[in-house]
Design an enzyme around this catalytic site. Structure first.
Site, PDB file in Angstrom:
ATOM      1  N   GLY A 128       0.988  -1.110  -0.557  1.00 27.46           N
ATOM      2  CA  GLY A 128      -0.063  -0.118   0.011  1.00 27.46           C
ATOM      3  C   GLY A 128       1.036   1.732  -0.335  1.00 27.46           C
ATOM      4  O   GLY A 128       2.137   1.439   0.277  1.00 27.46           O
ATOM      5  N   GLY A 129       0.032   2.511  -0.746  1.00 26.82           N
ATOM      6  CA  GLY A 129       0.720   3.547  -0.472  1.00 26.82           C
ATOM      7  C   GLY A 129       1.050   3.789  -1.892  1.00 26.82           C
ATOM      8  O   GLY A 129       0.818   3.693  -3.081  1.00 26.82           O
TER       9      GLY A 129
ATOM     10  N   SER B 260       2.502   4.870  -5.362  1.00 25.00           N
ATOM     11  CA  SER B 260       3.000   3.800  -6.523  1.00 25.00           C
ATOM     12  C   SER B 260       4.223   4.671  -7.277  1.00 25.00           C
ATOM     13  O   SER B 260       4.989   4.264  -8.220  1.00 25.00           O
ATOM     14  CB  SER B 260       2.710   3.249  -6.797  1.00 25.00           C
ATOM     15  OG  SER B 260       1.831   3.491  -7.863  1.00 25.00           O
TER      16      SER B 260
ATOM     17  N   SER C  82      11.466  -0.016  -4.000  1.00 24.90           N
ATOM     18  CA  SER C  82      11.943   0.217  -5.242  1.00 24.90           C
ATOM     19  C   SER C  82      12.726   0.390  -6.146  1.00 24.90           C
ATOM     20  O   SER C  82      13.728   0.874  -5.504  1.00 24.90           O
ATOM     21  CB  SER C  82      10.628   1.826  -5.699  1.00 24.90           C
ATOM     22  OG  SER C  82      10.826   1.789  -7.165  1.00 24.90           O
TER      23      SER C  82
ATOM     24  N   TYR D 284       9.257  10.178  -4.044  1.00 23.74           N
ATOM     25  CA  TYR D 284       8.979   8.300  -4.170  1.00 23.74           C
ATOM     26  C   TYR D 284      10.207   7.402  -3.134  1.00 23.74           C
ATOM     27  O   TYR D 284       9.757   6.927  -2.579  1.00 23.74           O
ATOM     28  CB  TYR D 284       8.372   8.696  -4.944  1.00 23.74           C
ATOM     29  CG  TYR D 284       7.767   6.800  -5.455  1.00 23.74           C
ATOM     30  CD1 TYR D 284       7.352   6.296  -4.844  1.00 23.74           C
ATOM     31  CD2 TYR D 284       9.207   6.203  -6.358  1.00 23.74           C
ATOM     32  CE1 TYR D 284       6.677   4.904  -5.154  1.00 23.74           C
ATOM     33  CE2 TYR D 284       8.179   4.793  -6.690  1.00 23.74           C
ATOM     34  CZ  TYR D 284       7.870   3.729  -6.462  1.00 23.74           C
ATOM     35  OH  TYR D 284       7.350   2.959  -5.930  1.00 23.74           O
TER      36      TYR D 284
ATOM     37  N   LYS E 153      10.971   5.437   0.069  1.00 18.18           N
ATOM     38  CA  LYS E 153      11.114   3.779  -0.126  1.00 18.18           C
ATOM     39  C   LYS E 153      12.275   3.864   0.766  1.00 18.18           C
ATOM     40  O   LYS E 153      12.536   2.322   1.440  1.00 18.18           O
ATOM     41  CB  LYS E 153      11.299   3.305  -1.722  1.00 18.18           C
ATOM     42  CG  LYS E 153       9.711   3.346  -2.329  1.00 18.18           C
ATOM     43  CD  LYS E 153       8.259   2.335  -1.660  1.00 18.18           C
ATOM     44  CE  LYS E 153       7.487   2.638  -2.441  1.00 18.18           C
ATOM     45  NZ  LYS E 153       6.650   1.603  -1.549  1.00 18.18           N
TER      46      LYS E 153
ATOM     47  N   SER F 263       7.995  -4.091 -12.603  1.00 15.68           N
ATOM     48  CA  SER F 263       6.178  -5.666 -12.046  1.00 15.68           C
ATOM     49  C   SER F 263       5.005  -5.195 -13.287  1.00 15.68           C
ATOM     50  O   SER F 263       3.843  -4.223 -12.833  1.00 15.68           O
ATOM     51  CB  SER F 263       6.475  -5.891 -11.537  1.00 15.68           C
ATOM     52  OG  SER F 263       5.560  -7.283 -11.269  1.00 15.68           O
TER      53      SER F 263
HETATM   54  P1  NAI Z   1      -1.098   0.767  -6.998  1.00 15.67           P
HETATM   55  O1  NAI Z   1      -0.770   2.407  -7.439  1.00 15.67           O
HETATM   56  O2  NAI Z   1      -1.432   0.295  -8.121  1.00 15.67           O
HETATM   57  O3  NAI Z   1      -1.160   0.419  -5.670  1.00 15.67           O
HETATM   58  C1  NAI Z   1      -0.557   1.212  -4.499  1.00 15.67           C
HETATM   59  C2  NAI Z   1      -2.183   0.361  -4.009  1.00 15.67           C
HETATM   60  O4  NAI Z   1      -1.707   1.649  -2.793  1.00 15.67           O
HETATM   61  C3  NAI Z   1      -3.525   1.291  -4.487  1.00 15.67           C
HETATM   62  O5  NAI Z   1      -4.494   0.700  -4.497  1.00 15.67           O
HETATM   63  C4  NAI Z   1      -4.041   2.625  -3.481  1.00 15.67           C
HETATM   64  O6  NAI Z   1      -5.178   2.624  -3.615  1.00 15.67           O
HETATM   65  C5  NAI Z   1      -3.195   2.146  -1.864  1.00 15.67           C
HETATM   66  N1  NAI Z   1      -2.681   3.471  -1.198  1.00 15.67           N
HETATM   67  C6  NAI Z   1      -1.983   4.416  -1.659  1.00 15.67           C
HETATM   68  N2  NAI Z   1      -1.941   5.430  -0.877  1.00 15.67           N
HETATM   69  C7  NAI Z   1      -3.118   4.524   0.220  1.00 15.67           C
HETATM   70  C8  NAI Z   1      -3.248   4.910   1.624  1.00 15.67           C
HETATM   71  N3  NAI Z   1      -2.556   6.496   1.966  1.00 15.67           N
HETATM   72  N4  NAI Z   1      -3.710   3.925   3.005  1.00 15.67           N
HETATM   73  C9  NAI Z   1      -3.432   2.546   2.219  1.00 15.67           C
HETATM   74  N5  NAI Z   1      -4.203   3.022   1.160  1.00 15.67           N
HETATM   75  C10 NAI Z   1      -3.151   3.139  -0.130  1.00 15.67           C
HETATM   76  O7  NAI Z   1       0.453   0.449  -7.435  1.00 15.67           O
HETATM   77  P2  NAI Z   1       1.003  -1.339  -7.959  1.00 15.67           P
HETATM   78  O8  NAI Z   1       2.040  -0.798  -8.958  1.00 15.67           O
HETATM   79  O9  NAI Z   1       0.654  -2.470  -7.468  1.00 15.67           O
HETATM   80  O10 NAI Z   1       2.850  -1.842  -6.840  1.00 15.67           O
HETATM   81  C11 NAI Z   1       1.859  -1.795  -5.585  1.00 15.67           C
HETATM   82  C12 NAI Z   1       3.118  -1.805  -4.521  1.00 15.67           C
HETATM   83  O11 NAI Z   1       4.860  -1.960  -5.030  1.00 15.67           O
HETATM   84  C13 NAI Z   1       3.786  -0.003  -4.367  1.00 15.67           C
HETATM   85  O12 NAI Z   1       4.192  -0.209  -3.056  1.00 15.67           O
HETATM   86  C14 NAI Z   1       4.890   0.153  -5.237  1.00 15.67           C
HETATM   87  O13 NAI Z   1       5.161   1.416  -4.522  1.00 15.67           O
HETATM   88  C15 NAI Z   1       5.517  -0.586  -5.894  1.00 15.67           C
HETATM   89  N6  NAI Z   1       6.341  -1.012  -6.610  1.00 15.67           N
HETATM   90  C16 NAI Z   1       5.284  -1.292  -8.017  1.00 15.67           C
HETATM   91  C17 NAI Z   1       6.415  -1.922  -8.965  1.00 15.67           C
HETATM   92  C18 NAI Z   1       5.659  -1.948  -9.823  1.00 15.67           C
HETATM   93  O14 NAI Z   1       6.122  -2.295 -11.279  1.00 15.67           O
HETATM   94  N7  NAI Z   1       4.960  -2.470 -10.600  1.00 15.67           N
HETATM   95  C19 NAI Z   1       7.314  -0.817  -9.271  1.00 15.67           C
HETATM   96  C20 NAI Z   1       8.490  -0.362  -7.588  1.00 15.67           C
HETATM   97  C21 NAI Z   1       7.631  -0.617  -6.412  1.00 15.67           C
HETATM   98  C1  15L Z   2       8.243   1.902  -9.554  1.00 13.85           C
HETATM   99  O1  15L Z   2       8.239   2.786  -8.350  1.00 13.85           O
HETATM  100  C2  15L Z   2       6.694   2.422 -10.218  1.00 13.85           C
HETATM  101  O2  15L Z   2       5.978   1.696  -8.775  1.00 13.85           O
HETATM  102  C3  15L Z   2       6.206   1.365 -11.144  1.00 13.85           C
HETATM  103  O3  15L Z   2       5.025   1.764 -11.420  1.00 13.85           O
HETATM  104  C4  15L Z   2       6.828   1.361 -12.099  1.00 13.85           C
HETATM  105  O4  15L Z   2       6.930   3.179 -12.619  1.00 13.85           O
HETATM  106  C5  15L Z   2       8.760   1.568 -11.626  1.00 13.85           C
HETATM  107  O5  15L Z   2       8.803   1.773 -10.828  1.00 13.85           O
HETATM  108  C6  15L Z   2       9.688   0.953 -13.036  1.00 13.85           C
HETATM  109  O6  15L Z   2      10.325   2.188 -12.692  1.00 13.85           O
HETATM  110  O7  15L Z   2       9.433   1.193 -13.589  1.00 13.85           O
END
Ligand code: NAI
Ligand code: 15L
Length: 272
Positions: free
Chosen positions: A79-80, A82, A118, A143, A147, A173
């Site tokens: 959560g958080g 992203s 991240s 951001y 992290k 991912s």
């Molecule tokens: P996302 O943005 O789709 O999901 C994050 C979720 O956290 C959302 O559903 C949002 O409603 C919730 N959220 C945001 N603020 C909140 C708060 N104050 N209280 C409670 N919930 C809250 O992001 P995604 O892609 O699913 O990423 C999941 C995690 O992995 C994140 O922490 C992101 O930083 C990390 N991450 C993701 C990457 C990727 O490639 N998808 C790459 C690097 C890190």
């Molecule tokens: C992250 O940390 C973000 O959550 C994701 O949306 C992408 O931007 C990823 O890094 C990335 O570096 O591709």
């Protein structure tokens, strides 16, 4: 995946960020392995299936987060916010929110947390460098800074209180790599699942940092210091290379987004 560790029960697990992209992927895959899967997000989520609990909560709401951790063995904290945002928003969701989660985990005797960090913790290393997690952080954004805070916070909670954390410095991912940078940073959803299960089931995790990437041919990250976690990626960005390079034939080497590992994050903002 069908290894001995993947068949271990994950117990009573809390998954934060469950409404997000990765949260929805992991919810479906982790639920069959849990005694109880409690999913939470500030946004609305699909209603609870058998063996699940759904609790809507904001991470900055300390009392709500305290209640979330009641009766939980381990946490996958996704959560958080992203992506890059103004500092005040990041401060609440990612810094105050992660503090609330760890403090509640301490009070409830939680043993292990998998923290979605991240690659943006080290986004200001260059794309012609191969780094590992023993090198200093070089965040590329507010951001990425948040992290890095989460990684340091979790190290403190391990040294002081013995709560184990595996920090996942996730690359990119998504269902498939979208651009040339992601040929190096891509983490398939199947490898994401392998990584999270390895982090939850490693016999001794201590405080560890693992880069979340598939078995890509070109890479900037060396996971040797985290071999004890037992993460073995099985996918690769290579089959997507020709299509990605055809879509994005040239890159400007002077562009900071091409020079640095963090890509476009290194030139986002300022917001005021
Ligand atoms: P996302 O943005 O789709 O999901 C994050 C979720 O956290 C959302 O559903 C949002 O409603 C919730 N959220 C945001 N603020 C909140 C708060 N104050 N209280 C409670 N919930 C809250 O992001 P995604 O892609 O699913 O990423 C999941 C995690 O992995 C994140 O922490 C992101 O930083 C990390 N991450 C993701 C990457 C990727 O490639 N998808 C790459 C690097 C890190
Ligand atoms: C992250 O940390 C973000 O959550 C994701 O949306 C992408 O931007 C990823 O890094 C990335 O570096 O591709």
């Amino acid at each position: 995946m069908d290894t001995a560790s993947s068949r271990l029960s994950l117990g009573r697990l809390l998954l934060t960020g469950a409404a997000g992209d990765l949260g929805r992927v992991l919810r479906a895959r982790l639920a069959p392995r849990c005694t109880l899967l409690r999913v939470s997000d500030v946004a609305t989520m699909e209603s609870a299936a058998s063996g699940e609990e759904v609790i809507q909560a904001a991470l900055e709401d300390r009392a709500a987060v305290h209640a979330l951790l009641q009766g939980i063995d381990a946490v996958v904290h996704l959560g958080g916010i992203s992506t890059e945002h103004p500092f005040d928003a990041i401060l609440q969701a990612n810094i105050v929110g992660t503090y609330n989660l760890y403090e509640a985990a301490r009070q409830h005797g939680v043993k292990r947390i998998v923290f979605a960090s991240s690659n943006h913790v080290t986004g200001f290393y260059r794309q012609d460098e191969v780094i590992d997690a023993t090198l200093p952080a070089r965040p590329d954004s507010y951001y990425g800074l948040s992290k890095a805070f989460g990684e340091n916070l979790s190290r403190f909670y391990f040294d002081r209180y013995g709560i184990e954390t595996v920090c996942l410095r996730i690359g990119s991912s998504f269902p498939e790599p979208k651009d040339r940078r992601m040929l190096a940073t891509w983490l398939s959803y199947d490898d994401l699942e392998r990584l999270v299960v390895a982090a939850l089931t490693a016999p001794v995790a201590g405080h560890s940092i693992v880069y979340g990437m598939s078995d890509n041919t070109s890479t900037w990250w060396d996971n040797t210091p985290a071999r004890h976690i037992g993460f073995r990626p099985q996918d690769s960005s290579e089959p997507y290379r020709a299509a990605v390079e055809a879509r994005q034939p040239t890159l400007d080497p002077q562009d900071p987004a091409v020079k640095y590992q963090g890509g476009a994050f290194v030139r986002m903002g300022p917001f005021e």
